[in-house]
Design a protein around this motif. Sequence first.
Motif, PDB file in Angstrom:
ATOM      1  N   TYR A   1      -2.869  -2.347   9.248  1.00  0.00           N
ATOM      2  CA  TYR A   1      -4.248  -2.824   9.180  1.00  0.00           C
ATOM      3  C   TYR A   1      -5.192  -2.041  10.088  1.00  0.00           C
ATOM      4  O   TYR A   1      -6.402  -2.119   9.949  1.00  0.00           O
ATOM      5  CB  TYR A   1      -4.316  -4.321   9.496  1.00  0.00           C
TER       6      TYR A   1
ATOM      7  N   THR B   1      -9.933  -6.845   2.968  1.00  0.00           N
ATOM      8  CA  THR B   1      -9.124  -7.856   2.284  1.00  0.00           C
ATOM      9  C   THR B   1      -7.731  -7.323   1.946  1.00  0.00           C
ATOM     10  O   THR B   1      -6.723  -7.996   2.213  1.00  0.00           O
ATOM     11  CB  THR B   1      -9.834  -8.326   1.006  1.00  0.00           C
TER      12      THR B   1
ATOM     13  N   LEU C   1      -4.076  -8.551   3.474  1.00  0.00           N
ATOM     14  CA  LEU C   1      -3.036  -9.054   2.571  1.00  0.00           C
ATOM     15  C   LEU C   1      -1.759  -8.227   2.648  1.00  0.00           C
ATOM     16  O   LEU C   1      -0.654  -8.781   2.694  1.00  0.00           O
ATOM     17  CB  LEU C   1      -3.560  -9.082   1.135  1.00  0.00           C
TER      18      LEU C   1
ATOM     19  N   VAL D   1     -15.359  -4.289   2.270  1.00  0.00           N
ATOM     20  CA  VAL D   1     -14.843  -5.646   2.011  1.00  0.00           C
ATOM     21  C   VAL D   1     -13.488  -5.574   1.311  1.00  0.00           C
ATOM     22  O   VAL D   1     -12.550  -6.302   1.666  1.00  0.00           O
ATOM     23  CB  VAL D   1     -15.855  -6.466   1.181  1.00  0.00           C
TER      24      VAL D   1
END
Length: 169
Positions: A38, A14, A18, A10
Amino acid sequence: MISSSYFINVVRFTLLVLVQVLVFNRLNFFGFINPMVYILFLYWYPIKENRAVFIGLSFLLGFFIDFFSDTMAIHAASTVTIAYLRPAIMRFVFGVNYEFQSFRLGNATKAQQITFLALLIIVHHMVFFALEIFSLANILLILKKVLAIGLSTLVLCLLFSSLFSVRKE
């Protein structure tokens, strides 16, 4: 209790969304090079986890990047493609070792890890830029972007991977 692996995934999800949205989407080296770090979430995700959940998380990852980048599901399609193809890519890179229950990405050689990451990036970028440009007449432009942006993504992903990996002594 929430397992530590769930919590780590998680946090990775996140932070990578970001960092991609707030930092790397705003960078343009040489006017067109925009690294996509990412992809590291798909590289770091545990190997023996539920595949349907992994593909769903890959879609969400791409969806969030698309939402903040205004790219109309191109990232989502690319991340779902490499999530679906990841077992085949792993079999190609790691061979029979991948099939064993005790296999861990950290136990593979550095060359295998780099090859695996590079193949994930190449497949992602081929799908992404083919959908973005959507014209075989511009195949050289697609290959130029895959090569340039893929190389910058690979370098940054290797840098992040070495910075945030657990050191073995």
